[in-house]
Enzyme design. Structure first.
Site, short mmCIF file in Angstrom:
data_model
loop_
_atom_site.label_atom_id
_atom_site.label_comp_id
_atom_site.label_asym_id
_atom_site.label_seq_id
_atom_site.Cartn_x
_atom_site.Cartn_y
_atom_site.Cartn_z
N ASP A 74 -6.52 -5.20 -3.90
CA ASP A 74 -5.11 -4.50 -3.21
C ASP A 74 -4.66 -5.49 -1.87
OD1 ASP A 74 -3.20 -2.37 -2.09
OD2 ASP A 74 -4.26 -1.46 -3.84
N HIS A 105 -1.19 -0.02 2.17
CA HIS A 105 -1.67 0.52 0.74
C HIS A 105 -2.93 0.47 0.48
CE1 HIS A 105 -1.51 0.24 -3.86
NE2 HIS A 105 -0.31 0.97 -3.51
N ASN A 188 5.33 3.05 -11.44
CA ASN A 188 6.17 3.99 -10.86
C ASN A 188 7.49 3.74 -11.44
OD1 ASN A 188 3.92 4.76 -9.31
ND2 ASN A 188 4.68 3.72 -7.55
N SER A 257 -0.23 4.41 -7.90
CA SER A 257 -1.14 3.90 -7.12
C SER A 257 -2.29 4.85 -6.26
CB SER A 257 -0.71 2.95 -5.70
OG SER A 257 0.03 1.89 -6.33
#
Length: 361
Positions: A74, A105, A188, A257
């Site tokens: 990530d 994130h 998304n 996520s």
């Protein structure tokens, strides 16, 4: 050689490679915290998404991810955040430059993994950032290979792109063949229409578990932003998710996520080598399933091990195929349209029974 979490993460450097950035962090929605949200709150009552996934019941049963290694590929993790309780044991960064205060994130994602599986070790492989001698796609390849060589059992990739990248697929196959469980965000790009297909890779690869996002409401309706396609395998809580924020705080985000690490953490619990006999000293978790916290309704890889070592799971899980068999038989709640569907896959993964789940709403 990768650094442990006790030292500054090493940023890999090799010759320049042709730029490629098809992979991105899916756009997530930042929501305002609600009254009472704090790191102290997490030590009193687990976030609602963790509870819905069976976090309290898993702890009571002793399934806490003990002996399991989870790779978080990530934007980097704030290893010093007190919420991790020292469980971020290695950091290897292939890109850097952007402060974690902006690249929050990865910390949020890793936080959810930790809250689901508090005894699992987290391996932080940073592949996003404003600078790096690798392209993002190349960094992901290196991270997957290093996670395999480091003996990780689960990979969480809350990332994706609209086009497949063959070197990433090859690295995923190597990890899959080594017995690793690879969990990916479905994407998304949803348009709230189950008849349209919004594909995202690597989630669409058959070796990966593609996770859609659902809401914390009665019936667990799918999130409007969650991508729908035939590759979706399961669903997890992905709306208004409370987790860790770089700098020692907490924050709420929405996205597939966020659903992805709920599933990755749940998998880590099922892979537990042994049962935990006691909880961390600083953890006081209520066993009341209705006591929701802040409820808001709506190329130079360093070889450590030759292969990822599948833990001697208490559920007899040795690889992806065995995992799917166990969860499909024991830990799956059908939601949405009866049977498999393009929005939520086979259904919602949780350690709760359907009756226990429904009592929460």
């Amino acid at each position: 050689m990768g650094n442990t979490a006790s030292s500054k993460p090493q940023v890999k450097k090799i010759e320049k490679v042709k730029s490629s950035d098809s992979m991105k962090i899916p756009a997530v929605k930042v929501l305002a915290n609600v009254e009472g949200d704090s790191i102290d709150t997490l030590n009193v009552s687990l976030p609602e998404g963790i509870k819905i996934t069976g976090g309290v019941k898993l702890r009571d049963a002793g399934y806490t991810g003990k002996g399991v290694k989870v790779a978080v590929i990530d934007s980097g993790v704030d290893k010093d955040h007190p919420g991790f309780n020292g469980k971020v044991v290695k950091q290897e960064w292939y890109r850097s430059g952007t402060p974690l205060s902006r690249d929050y994130h990865g910390t949020h994602v890793a936080g959810t993994v930790h809250l689901m599986a508090p005894d699992a070790e987290i391996y932080d492989y940073r592949v996003f950032g404003s600078r790096g001698d690798y392209s993002i796609d190349q960094a992901i390849v290196l991270a997957i290979d290093q996670a395999r060589l480091d003996g990780c059992n689960v990979i969480n990739m809350s990332l994706g792109g609209p086009l497949p990248f063959p070197p990433i697929r090859a690295a995923i196959k190597r990890a899959y063949d080594a017995g690793m469980i690879i969990v990916c965000a479905a994407g998304n790009e949803g348009d709230n229409n189950p008849l349209t297909n919004e594909l995202s890779w690597p989630a669409a690869y058959e070796e990966c578990i593609s996770v859609a996002a659902v809401q914390k409401r009665n019936g667990l309706p799918v999130a409007t932003f969650s991508s729908s396609n035939a590759a979706v395998d399961y669903s997890g809580i992905g709306v208004n998710v409370l987790s860790l924020k770089p700098g020692g705080d907490v924050m709420r985000l929405s996205g597939t996520s966020m659903a992805c690490p709920h599933v990755a953490g749940f998998v880590a619990c099922l892979l537990s080598k042994s049962k935990a006999t006691e909880r961390p000293e600083d953890e006081i978790i209520t066993t009341d399933p209705g006591a929701f916290c802040g409820w808001c309704g709506g190329g130079n890889a360093t070889a450590v091990n030759n292969n990822a070592t599948a833990p001697n799971s208490l559920f007899g899980i040795e690889d992806d195929s065995a995992l799917r068999k166990v969860v499909n038989e024991k830990f799956l709640v059908d939601i949405g349209i009866t049977g498999p569907d393009n929005e939520t896959g086979l259904g919602f993964l949780t350690y709760l029974s359907k009756d226990e789940l429904m009592k929460l709403f």
